[in-house]
Design an enzyme around this catalytic site. Sequence first.
Site, PDB file in Angstrom:
ATOM      1  N   GLN A 133     -29.811 -20.032 -62.778  1.00 18.14           N
ATOM      2  CA  GLN A 133     -28.612 -21.229 -63.293  1.00 18.14           C
ATOM      3  C   GLN A 133     -28.996 -21.275 -64.487  1.00 18.14           C
ATOM      4  O   GLN A 133     -29.474 -21.583 -65.875  1.00 18.14           O
ATOM      5  CB  GLN A 133     -29.144 -21.970 -62.851  1.00 18.14           C
ATOM      6  CG  GLN A 133     -27.747 -22.929 -62.053  1.00 18.14           C
ATOM      7  CD  GLN A 133     -28.575 -24.262 -61.318  1.00 18.14           C
ATOM      8  OE1 GLN A 133     -29.164 -24.000 -60.600  1.00 18.14           O
ATOM      9  NE2 GLN A 133     -27.891 -25.174 -61.346  1.00 18.14           N
ATOM     10  N   SER A 155     -36.530 -18.487 -62.693  1.00 18.93           N
ATOM     11  CA  SER A 155     -35.887 -19.476 -61.408  1.00 18.93           C
ATOM     12  C   SER A 155     -35.524 -18.843 -60.466  1.00 18.93           C
ATOM     13  O   SER A 155     -35.769 -17.724 -59.889  1.00 18.93           O
ATOM     14  CB  SER A 155     -35.604 -20.763 -62.440  1.00 18.93           C
ATOM     15  OG  SER A 155     -35.195 -21.199 -61.228  1.00 18.93           O
ATOM     16  N   LEU A 156     -34.335 -18.787 -60.749  1.00 21.90           N
ATOM     17  CA  LEU A 156     -33.051 -18.286 -59.146  1.00 21.90           C
ATOM     18  C   LEU A 156     -33.305 -16.600 -59.231  1.00 21.90           C
ATOM     19  O   LEU A 156     -33.272 -15.906 -58.499  1.00 21.90           O
ATOM     20  CB  LEU A 156     -31.856 -18.715 -59.863  1.00 21.90           C
ATOM     21  CG  LEU A 156     -31.367 -17.692 -58.660  1.00 21.90           C
ATOM     22  CD1 LEU A 156     -30.608 -18.335 -57.166  1.00 21.90           C
ATOM     23  CD2 LEU A 156     -29.510 -18.383 -59.141  1.00 21.90           C
ATOM     24  N   ARG A 186     -32.039 -22.505 -50.743  1.00 25.73           N
ATOM     25  CA  ARG A 186     -32.745 -23.580 -52.089  1.00 25.73           C
ATOM     26  C   ARG A 186     -31.771 -24.876 -52.309  1.00 25.73           C
ATOM     27  O   ARG A 186     -32.009 -25.347 -52.706  1.00 25.73           O
ATOM     28  CB  ARG A 186     -32.892 -22.457 -52.634  1.00 25.73           C
ATOM     29  CG  ARG A 186     -33.728 -22.664 -54.074  1.00 25.73           C
ATOM     30  CD  ARG A 186     -33.859 -21.211 -55.155  1.00 25.73           C
ATOM     31  NE  ARG A 186     -35.664 -21.364 -56.391  1.00 25.73           N
ATOM     32  CZ  ARG A 186     -34.881 -22.190 -57.488  1.00 25.73           C
ATOM     33  NH1 ARG A 186     -32.998 -21.312 -57.636  1.00 25.73           N
ATOM     34  NH2 ARG A 186     -35.495 -22.180 -58.482  1.00 25.73           N
ATOM     35  N   HIS A 243     -38.205 -27.479 -61.436  1.00 26.43           N
ATOM     36  CA  HIS A 243     -39.691 -27.086 -61.401  1.00 26.43           C
ATOM     37  C   HIS A 243     -40.501 -28.249 -61.693  1.00 26.43           C
ATOM     38  O   HIS A 243     -41.088 -28.115 -63.058  1.00 26.43           O
ATOM     39  CB  HIS A 243     -39.213 -26.173 -61.997  1.00 26.43           C
ATOM     40  CG  HIS A 243     -38.218 -25.178 -62.237  1.00 26.43           C
ATOM     41  ND1 HIS A 243     -39.014 -23.891 -61.360  1.00 26.43           N
ATOM     42  CD2 HIS A 243     -37.562 -23.902 -62.333  1.00 26.43           C
ATOM     43  CE1 HIS A 243     -38.057 -23.548 -61.101  1.00 26.43           C
ATOM     44  NE2 HIS A 243     -37.354 -22.944 -61.785  1.00 26.43           N
ATOM     45  N   GLN A 295     -43.021 -22.609 -56.474  1.00 29.31           N
ATOM     46  CA  GLN A 295     -41.546 -22.454 -57.602  1.00 29.31           C
ATOM     47  C   GLN A 295     -41.145 -23.851 -58.225  1.00 29.31           C
ATOM     48  O   GLN A 295     -40.866 -22.984 -58.955  1.00 29.31           O
ATOM     49  CB  GLN A 295     -41.374 -21.241 -57.401  1.00 29.31           C
ATOM     50  CG  GLN A 295     -39.903 -20.795 -58.800  1.00 29.31           C
ATOM     51  CD  GLN A 295     -38.531 -20.403 -58.499  1.00 29.31           C
ATOM     52  OE1 GLN A 295     -37.992 -20.550 -58.019  1.00 29.31           O
ATOM     53  NE2 GLN A 295     -38.770 -18.594 -58.942  1.00 29.31           N
TER      54      GLN A 295
END
Length: 293
Positions: free
Chosen positions: A9, A87-88, A112, A194, A243
């Site tokens: 992102q 991440s993503l 998500r 996170h 995660q």
Amino acid sequence: MKAYIFPGQGAQFVGMGKDLYENPQAKELFEQANEIVGFRISDIMFGGTDEELKQTNVTQPAIFLHSVILAKVLGESFKPAMVAGHSLGEFSALVAADALSFEDGLRLVVARANAMQKACEVRPSTMAAILGLADEVVEQICAGIEEVVVPANYNCPGQLVISGSIEGIDKACEQLTAAGAKRALKLNVGGAFHSPLMEPAKVELQAAIEQTDISAPICPIYQNVNAHPTTDPAVIKQNLIAQLTGAVRWTQTAVNMIADGGTEFIEVGPGNVLQGLVKKVSRDVQTSSASLA
């Protein structure tokens, strides 16, 4: 060895993926994605506004689609020895490496994004980028603050993003600046990604991940939570679940990929931020090696 890396992102931009739509395979995948997400996300990607694209339920699937469809269009030339995603981007990497189907990957990303958005609305929270301090100093200061504040994104040496409650981030930024940080910049994000504040999203996403078929990828994937390579579907699932509340250990991931023979890092998706981070990690590794010689 070729290492393919997938952005997260923040990499989005209006017009992303429009050039890919001319490819018949890409067009078919975009149209399939529009049906899965329930609205014409391709229209927003190609010609929407910045505000429309910034919505979490648009941003995450948009970046995923740009990355995955680009990898599909590359076809036989896409031959990774290793993959990783920020991440993503980890979901994009798994689909590109044939561990997840396109449909299942997109459904998980949509789930998500929605779960994260809900978690953000439960409690106001934010993130901040800390520049110019050793990771250990940031970790120590965060650990000493009573409010929720944790290291979230280890991006490269001297660049660590922290995440937590607004009060916790404010206190941490003040203390980190006093400790010598070049900058402690609060980010324009909707929540504390996170961090423990994403626990409601983790619980919601866990059910979706556990019900999704994940196969062994065509090459090792270096996952965010521990920066280690794996091809074990059970381990991949565990790490994906962890995660959302765990840190993105991108610095450590790049170090390990380089140590394992990664020489050419190819970013698949919008932007080239990750390539820049890997170069900084690589320079740091070379400097450390030279000082030990």
